[in-house]
Design a protein around this motif. Structure first.
Motif, PDB file in Angstrom:
ATOM      1  N   SER A 171       0.849  -1.195   0.000  1.00 21.46           N
ATOM      2  CA  SER A 171       0.000   0.000   0.000  1.00 21.46           C
ATOM      3  C   SER A 171       0.886   1.247   0.000  1.00 21.46           C
ATOM      4  O   SER A 171       2.004   1.217   0.530  1.00 21.46           O
ATOM      5  CB  SER A 171      -0.897  -0.084   1.241  1.00 21.46           C
ATOM      6  N   GLN A 173       1.420   5.615   0.461  1.00 20.77           N
ATOM      7  CA  GLN A 173       0.960   6.912   0.985  1.00 20.77           C
ATOM      8  C   GLN A 173       1.195   7.939  -0.113  1.00 20.77           C
ATOM      9  O   GLN A 173       2.339   8.096  -0.576  1.00 20.77           O
ATOM     10  CB  GLN A 173       1.774   7.276   2.218  1.00 20.77           C
ATOM     11  N   SER A 175      -0.047  11.789  -2.370  1.00 19.57           N
ATOM     12  CA  SER A 175      -0.814  13.030  -2.476  1.00 19.57           C
ATOM     13  C   SER A 175      -0.877  13.400  -3.951  1.00 19.57           C
ATOM     14  O   SER A 175       0.092  13.194  -4.697  1.00 19.57           O
ATOM     15  CB  SER A 175      -0.154  14.142  -1.660  1.00 19.57           C
ATOM     16  N   SER A 185       5.077   9.175  -0.710  1.00 20.51           N
ATOM     17  CA  SER A 185       5.915   9.525   0.443  1.00 20.51           C
ATOM     18  C   SER A 185       6.212   8.328   1.349  1.00 20.51           C
ATOM     19  O   SER A 185       7.113   8.383   2.182  1.00 20.51           O
ATOM     20  CB  SER A 185       5.284  10.656   1.247  1.00 20.51           C
ATOM     21  N   ASP A 186       5.460   7.226   1.203  1.00 20.73           N
ATOM     22  CA  ASP A 186       5.743   6.052   2.041  1.00 20.73           C
ATOM     23  C   ASP A 186       4.988   4.859   1.465  1.00 20.73           C
ATOM     24  O   ASP A 186       4.104   5.013   0.593  1.00 20.73           O
ATOM     25  CB  ASP A 186       5.306   6.318   3.496  1.00 20.73           C
ATOM     26  N   MET A 187       5.313   3.684   1.945  1.00 22.69           N
ATOM     27  CA  MET A 187       4.614   2.465   1.496  1.00 22.69           C
ATOM     28  C   MET A 187       4.879   1.344   2.486  1.00 22.69           C
ATOM     29  O   MET A 187       5.835   1.409   3.266  1.00 22.69           O
ATOM     30  CB  MET A 187       5.104   2.066   0.092  1.00 22.69           C
ATOM     31  N   ASN A 188       4.020   0.336   2.480  1.00 23.18           N
ATOM     32  CA  ASN A 188       4.307  -0.860   3.283  1.00 23.18           C
ATOM     33  C   ASN A 188       3.817  -2.109   2.561  1.00 23.18           C
ATOM     34  O   ASN A 188       2.891  -2.061   1.762  1.00 23.18           O
ATOM     35  CB  ASN A 188       3.779  -0.751   4.732  1.00 23.18           C
ATOM     36  N   PHE A 197      -1.704   2.447   4.167  1.00 24.02           N
ATOM     37  CA  PHE A 197      -1.664   3.906   3.973  1.00 24.02           C
ATOM     38  C   PHE A 197      -2.854   4.363   3.128  1.00 24.02           C
ATOM     39  O   PHE A 197      -3.359   5.468   3.279  1.00 24.02           O
ATOM     40  CB  PHE A 197      -0.373   4.305   3.253  1.00 24.02           C
ATOM     41  N   SER A 198      -3.237   3.523   2.159  1.00 18.37           N
ATOM     42  CA  SER A 198      -4.361   3.845   1.268  1.00 18.37           C
ATOM     43  C   SER A 198      -4.789   2.529   0.635  1.00 18.37           C
ATOM     44  O   SER A 198      -4.170   1.484   0.864  1.00 18.37           O
ATOM     45  CB  SER A 198      -3.909   4.820   0.173  1.00 18.37           C
ATOM     46  N   ARG A 234      10.690   1.889  -0.488  1.00 20.00           N
ATOM     47  CA  ARG A 234      10.336   2.762   0.648  1.00 20.00           C
ATOM     48  C   ARG A 234      11.507   3.697   0.940  1.00 20.00           C
ATOM     49  O   ARG A 234      11.337   4.905   1.104  1.00 20.00           O
ATOM     50  CB  ARG A 234      10.029   1.868   1.857  1.00 20.00           C
TER      51      ARG A 234
END
Ligand code: UTP
Length: 289
Positions: A171, A173, A175, A185-188, A197-198, A234
């Motif tokens: 997932s 993050q 904008s 800006s981020d992920m996991n 994150f989304s 990441r």
């Protein structure tokens, strides 16, 4: 920025498609009349890629054979007037400059991509996962390259998935920068739904910059004990620009039985040789249920 090279990691074990994949690489399973890997190579070529590295393993030599000439077969086809078949066989060997490197141990997707370090050098490059087949008007890799060039950034392909399905993917993050393009800006990797994150999931296509290699070298094993590409990405997105492209295409995960059957049926329904027959056959079958 010009993206001329692509890497296709295809060294996974394919355990979701056993027993077929015990001896046949999953990338060589046919979707109608072409192996899955040919769709991937066609997408790369249609996106302007010139040189392609396939990351394989010792059980996958059928792939190198497929993209080689087959003089005996080609001779027989020519002599018997089967020119269409001859041309199709030849075309598969002439599509691109294809190189191979072996991932000697199955240490994860991040490790497989790292094996491309010498091939890639200092250039930006595309990564196409061997079992994610995309069908859209504009090739997905081209959509990513266009965004990477525009924003001078790495680019990852994403699509929205159902909230409960995000734990199968990575997932991100994000904008919004413009319609369908986002700053990352981020992920996991494979988060539980409450940690996502989304609902945007990374799906099998990337344009990366060569600084990913030193990052992967220093990325410890993560989820499942494997070196995960997501963990490397990441770190990359925190130090360098990265955009996510909500690409326009249908994506088939042909590494599992359901996605494989979806792709087979969809592609057959678009194939002039069999579509009318298949439609009739399916209507008859459905009547029986
Ligand atoms: P997957 O997890 O989807 O593929 O890896 P897999 O491991 O072959 O399949 P299952 O889960 O056992 O059925 C995603 C991509 O990364 C490649 C795979 O070939 C696939 O294209 N991969 C994975 C490697 O090249 N090397 C690895 O060590 C792991």
């Amino acid at each position: 920025m010009k993206v001329r090279k692509a890497v296709i990691p295809a060294a996974g074990l394919g355990t979701r498609m056993l027993p077929a994949t015990k001896t046949v690489p999953k990338e060589m399973l046919p979707l109608v009349d072409k192996p899955a890997i040919q769709y991937i190579i066609e997408e790369a070529v249609a996106s302007g890629i010139e040189d392609i590295l396939v990351v394989t393993n010792r059980a996958k030599s059928a792939m190198d054979d497929y993209f080689d000439y087959a003089p005996e077969l080609e001779g027989v086809l020519m002599r018997s007037g089967k020119t269409a078949e001859h041309d199709a066989v030849r075309r598969s060997a002439d599509m691109a400059n294809i190189f191979y490197v072996r991932q000697k141990e199955t240490k994860g997707l991040g490790h497989a991509v790292w094996r491309a370090k010498r091939f890639v050098g200092d250039e930006p490059f595309a990564v196409l996962l061997g079992d994610d087949i995309m069908m859209g008007e504009v090739p997905v890799t081209k959509q990513l390259i266009d965004a990477a060039v525009k924003y001078e950034a790495a680019a990852i392909g994403v699509q929205r998935v159902a909230a409960e399905a995000i734990s199968k993917y990575s997932s991100v993050q994000i904008s919004e920068l413009e319609s369908k393009i986002y700053k990352v800006s981020d992920m996991n990797e494979k988060p539980a739904p409450e940690h996502a994150f989304s609902n945007f999931a990374i799906l099998g296509r990337y344009v990366l910059t060569s600084n990913i290699f030193s990052i992967l070298e220093n990325t410890p094993p993560g989820y499942g004990g494997e070196i995960q590409l997501t963990d490397g990405l990441r770190t990359l997105c925190k130090g360098s620009p990265m955009v996510a492209v909500d690409f326009e295409a249908t994506r088939y995960d042909t590494g599992n039985l359901q996605g494989f059957l979806e792709a087979t049926i969809d592609f057959a329904l678009k194939d002039a040789q069999v579509s009318d027959w298949l439609r009739g056959f399916m209507i008859e079958k459905v009547k029986g249920f």
